[in-house]
Design a protein around this motif. Structure first.
Motif, PDB file in Angstrom:
ATOM      1  N   ALA A 218      -3.708  -2.420  11.449  1.00 52.58           N
ATOM      2  CA  ALA A 218      -4.478  -1.169  11.568  1.00 52.58           C
ATOM      3  C   ALA A 218      -3.546  -0.017  11.955  1.00 52.58           C
ATOM      4  O   ALA A 218      -3.624   1.086  11.387  1.00 52.58           O
ATOM      5  CB  ALA A 218      -5.582  -1.339  12.608  1.00 52.58           C
ATOM      6  N   LEU A 219      -2.637  -0.288  12.892  1.00 52.05           N
ATOM      7  CA  LEU A 219      -1.672   0.752  13.284  1.00 52.05           C
ATOM      8  C   LEU A 219      -0.739   1.084  12.127  1.00 52.05           C
ATOM      9  O   LEU A 219      -0.452   2.263  11.852  1.00 52.05           O
ATOM     10  CB  LEU A 219      -0.871   0.286  14.507  1.00 52.05           C
ATOM     11  CG  LEU A 219       0.217   1.248  14.977  1.00 52.05           C
ATOM     12  CD1 LEU A 219      -0.385   2.573  15.442  1.00 52.05           C
ATOM     13  CD2 LEU A 219       1.045   0.623  16.105  1.00 52.05           C
ATOM     14  N   SER A 220      -0.270   0.061  11.422  1.00 52.77           N
ATOM     15  CA  SER A 220       0.641   0.281  10.290  1.00 52.77           C
ATOM     16  C   SER A 220      -0.018   1.175   9.231  1.00 52.77           C
ATOM     17  O   SER A 220       0.642   2.040   8.641  1.00 52.77           O
ATOM     18  CB  SER A 220       1.015  -1.052   9.632  1.00 52.77           C
ATOM     19  OG  SER A 220       1.718  -1.865  10.519  1.00 52.77           O
ATOM     20  N   ARG A 221      -1.305   0.935   8.986  1.00 49.81           N
ATOM     21  CA  ARG A 221      -1.999   1.737   7.966  1.00 49.81           C
ATOM     22  C   ARG A 221      -2.097   3.196   8.378  1.00 49.81           C
ATOM     23  O   ARG A 221      -1.933   4.086   7.550  1.00 49.81           O
ATOM     24  CB  ARG A 221      -3.388   1.152   7.717  1.00 49.81           C
ATOM     25  CG  ARG A 221      -3.313  -0.102   6.860  1.00 49.81           C
ATOM     26  CD  ARG A 221      -4.681  -0.688   6.601  1.00 49.81           C
ATOM     27  NE  ARG A 221      -4.624  -1.603   5.466  1.00 49.81           N
ATOM     28  CZ  ARG A 221      -5.385  -2.693   5.332  1.00 49.81           C
ATOM     29  NH1 ARG A 221      -6.290  -2.989   6.264  1.00 49.81           N
ATOM     30  NH2 ARG A 221      -5.264  -3.458   4.271  1.00 49.81           N
ATOM     31  N   ARG A 222      -2.361   3.452   9.640  1.00 51.27           N
ATOM     32  CA  ARG A 222      -2.413   4.844  10.120  1.00 51.27           C
ATOM     33  C   ARG A 222      -1.030   5.489  10.005  1.00 51.27           C
ATOM     34  O   ARG A 222      -0.908   6.637   9.593  1.00 51.27           O
ATOM     35  CB  ARG A 222      -2.870   4.877  11.579  1.00 51.27           C
ATOM     36  CG  ARG A 222      -4.286   4.393  11.775  1.00 51.27           C
ATOM     37  CD  ARG A 222      -5.116   5.459  12.459  1.00 51.27           C
ATOM     38  NE  ARG A 222      -6.496   5.055  12.597  1.00 51.27           N
ATOM     39  CZ  ARG A 222      -7.512   5.910  12.543  1.00 51.27           C
ATOM     40  NH1 ARG A 222      -7.295   7.204  12.357  1.00 51.27           N
ATOM     41  NH2 ARG A 222      -8.747   5.491  12.690  1.00 51.27           N
ATOM     42  N   LEU A 223       0.007   4.737  10.377  1.00 50.46           N
ATOM     43  CA  LEU A 223       1.377   5.286  10.295  1.00 50.46           C
ATOM     44  C   LEU A 223       1.790   5.492   8.832  1.00 50.46           C
ATOM     45  O   LEU A 223       2.503   6.442   8.501  1.00 50.46           O
ATOM     46  CB  LEU A 223       2.370   4.357  11.001  1.00 50.46           C
ATOM     47  CG  LEU A 223       2.228   4.248  12.529  1.00 50.46           C
ATOM     48  CD1 LEU A 223       3.170   3.172  13.070  1.00 50.46           C
ATOM     49  CD2 LEU A 223       2.502   5.602  13.199  1.00 50.46           C
ATOM     50  N   SER A 224       1.342   4.588   7.975  1.00 54.53           N
ATOM     51  CA  SER A 224       1.641   4.729   6.551  1.00 54.53           C
ATOM     52  C   SER A 224       1.102   6.053   6.021  1.00 54.53           C
ATOM     53  O   SER A 224       1.772   6.749   5.251  1.00 54.53           O
ATOM     54  CB  SER A 224       1.033   3.545   5.793  1.00 54.53           C
ATOM     55  OG  SER A 224       1.111   3.740   4.398  1.00 54.53           O
TER      56      SER A 224
ATOM     57  N   GLU B 156       0.858  -1.194   0.000  1.00 51.11           N
ATOM     58  CA  GLU B 156       0.000   0.000   0.000  1.00 51.11           C
ATOM     59  C   GLU B 156       0.891   1.240   0.000  1.00 51.11           C
ATOM     60  O   GLU B 156       2.018   1.195   0.484  1.00 51.11           O
ATOM     61  CB  GLU B 156      -0.885   0.012   1.259  1.00 51.11           C
ATOM     62  CG  GLU B 156      -1.826  -1.187   1.325  1.00 51.11           C
ATOM     63  CD  GLU B 156      -2.756  -1.160   2.547  1.00 51.11           C
ATOM     64  OE1 GLU B 156      -2.882  -0.104   3.177  1.00 51.11           O
ATOM     65  OE2 GLU B 156      -3.331  -2.226   2.841  1.00 51.11           O
ATOM     66  N   ASN B 157       0.365   2.316  -0.534  1.00 48.73           N
ATOM     67  CA  ASN B 157       1.059   3.618  -0.508  1.00 48.73           C
ATOM     68  C   ASN B 157       2.475   3.501  -1.091  1.00 48.73           C
ATOM     69  O   ASN B 157       3.434   4.060  -0.540  1.00 48.73           O
ATOM     70  CB  ASN B 157       1.109   4.129   0.944  1.00 48.73           C
ATOM     71  CG  ASN B 157       1.326   5.629   1.026  1.00 48.73           C
ATOM     72  OD1 ASN B 157       1.333   6.324   0.013  1.00 48.73           O
ATOM     73  ND2 ASN B 157       1.523   6.134   2.231  1.00 48.73           N
ATOM     74  N   ARG B 158       2.585   2.775  -2.206  1.00 47.07           N
ATOM     75  CA  ARG B 158       3.892   2.493  -2.800  1.00 47.07           C
ATOM     76  C   ARG B 158       4.671   3.773  -3.115  1.00 47.07           C
ATOM     77  O   ARG B 158       5.894   3.819  -3.002  1.00 47.07           O
ATOM     78  CB  ARG B 158       3.726   1.676  -4.086  1.00 47.07           C
ATOM     79  CG  ARG B 158       5.030   1.225  -4.719  1.00 47.07           C
ATOM     80  CD  ARG B 158       4.797   0.488  -6.027  1.00 47.07           C
ATOM     81  NE  ARG B 158       4.260  -0.844  -5.845  1.00 47.07           N
ATOM     82  CZ  ARG B 158       5.006  -1.923  -5.594  1.00 47.07           C
ATOM     83  NH1 ARG B 158       6.314  -1.817  -5.498  1.00 47.07           N
ATOM     84  NH2 ARG B 158       4.447  -3.095  -5.453  1.00 47.07           N
ATOM     85  N   GLY B 159       3.946   4.817  -3.491  1.00 41.72           N
ATOM     86  CA  GLY B 159       4.621   6.059  -3.870  1.00 41.72           C
ATOM     87  C   GLY B 159       4.853   7.008  -2.707  1.00 41.72           C
ATOM     88  O   GLY B 159       5.250   8.157  -2.911  1.00 41.72           O
TER      89      GLY B 159
END
Lengths: 259, 259
Positions: B61-67, B16-19
């Motif tokens: 879920a935490l990783s996605r917020r930090l991402s 996710e969010n590769r860029g």
């Protein structure tokens, strides 16, 4: 100059003897002096493209003989180290050097970040993914692989004569390299541990990437290229080194059992 | 049991969010408690498949917020760690554990070498190749990536209460982990360096494989899972940790400039 003709083209590693039943996996990062059409000759003369700056002369021929005698899979490079040096990380200037020993490399004089990434994707990733896949498969099967990389070096470097004939270099774990140096005493070759370079010179990238994270025993072999300059001398060197590598392997197996 | 339905099927990492334009690359090896049909439930109850032995609850879920807050690409696991633990090497018993904490894993009780290799090919190789590709691309582009892995741990382990709330673990290079621990002082979280585990416990495989060979700054974050048990607590933890990670990053950038 030095732009890829086809941006999506990749240059897979060549894998030979994939089913080899020995513990050793051989890797020859500087096997080739091929300059694919997309990058042309990087502005080098035919003579320069045959010299040690473009590849490790003799290393592939020796690797193939050792692959047969040791029943070892062999992973080798499809293009010149001057297009991408597979033994250097992607951020390293040395991966696409603008100068090598006493030679300028015009096609590498200015490389954009995009071109650097394109070469990395085309050459570095396929090579190291292929080697990693092969080693991981053997690890999963319980085959305890050992990584040995095969290189050659020039007898004359910056005008200085090198007396060492056979160098054995290690990354974090010196055990196999030391055992090989010890076993080489019987060959009469002038042998040196961590000669003519060592990990401190940044020459152990492949070992660092592929062997050290898994704690795999490893060694980088460096043979002076005037000793492997034709079929006959290559065959003679393979005959000398096959028992040396087998003895090195036996020694670390003995140490592992004793510990 | 525990045989793949389709031997050739692979389970790619989710990226996710590769860029993302930040320096940090996030990795969540224990993101998922998915048990693909080919392996079934490994003989575990529904409750066991929701427990910390199957995944790190809250970590994705935490990783996605930090991402989002750190503009960081995120690479996360598609299947349960009990099918293959992506933070363990292919030869490790812990990659497909027959027992985890106080739970037997019947489907892992006896695994043939072929099945071990099949799981490795299906899950481990695609994940680590995807992460390596992403990091190598950023290295080639001169973006100086930093690897941060995100985990959660259970408050009660073998019946013993764990008091630490936030652990920061490193492999060879302690600089980023130390800077994060220092920055975390302001959060009020009970924070520990190399707690509740350390590299010596074999928990830093991803760091060892992906960061250390390249000398990339790295840290493994461990958050006690009762502190990230729902959307609200995850959002609160992301708010606490975003400035902590940014301060940690700023500190190692300051150190790099000074040296």
């Amino acid at each position: 100059m030095a732009q890829m003709a086809d941006k999506g083209e990749t240059f897979p590693a060549t894998v030979e003897n994939r089913g080899g039943t020995g513990r050793i996996v051989l890797c020859c990062e500087h096997a080739s002096n091929h300059f694919p059409a997309g990058w042309g000759d990087l502005g080098l003369s035919a003579e320069q493209r045959l010299a040690h700056i473009a590849w490790d002369p003799g290393a592939l021929a020796l690797s193939r003989r050792l692959s047969a005698s040791l029943k070892a899979p062999l992973v080798h490079a499809p293009v010149s180290r001057l297009i991408y040096d597979l033994n250097r990380p992607p951020f390293s200037a040395g991966a696409m050097p603008a100068r090598s020993e006493i030679h300028d490399v015009p096609g590498n004089a200015t490389i954009s970040a995009q071109e650097r990434a394109a070469r990395m994707r085309a050459i570095y990733l396929p090579f190291h993914t292929a080697l990693h896949d092969l080693l991981a498969e053997r690890m999963a099967l319980g085959l305890d692989p050992v990584l040995v990389t095969v290189h050659s070096f020039t007898p004359l470097y910056f005008g200085k004569r090198r007396e060492v004939e056979f160098g054995v270099i290690h990354d974090d774990d010196p055990s196999l390299a030391r055992a090989i140096v010890k076993a080489a005493a019987s060959t009469g070759l002038r042998t040196g541990l961590n000669e003519p370079y060592s990990a401190g010179d940044g020459v152990t990238h492949t070992l660092k990437l592929q062997a050290t994270p898994y704690g795999l025993p490893h060694a980088m072999l460096e043979i002076r290229n005037d000793l492997i300059h034709d079929d006959q001398s290559v065959a003679r060197m393979a005959e000398l080194l096959t028992p040396v590598l087998n003895m090195g392997l036996a020694e670390i197996q003995r140490q592992a059992k004793a510990s």
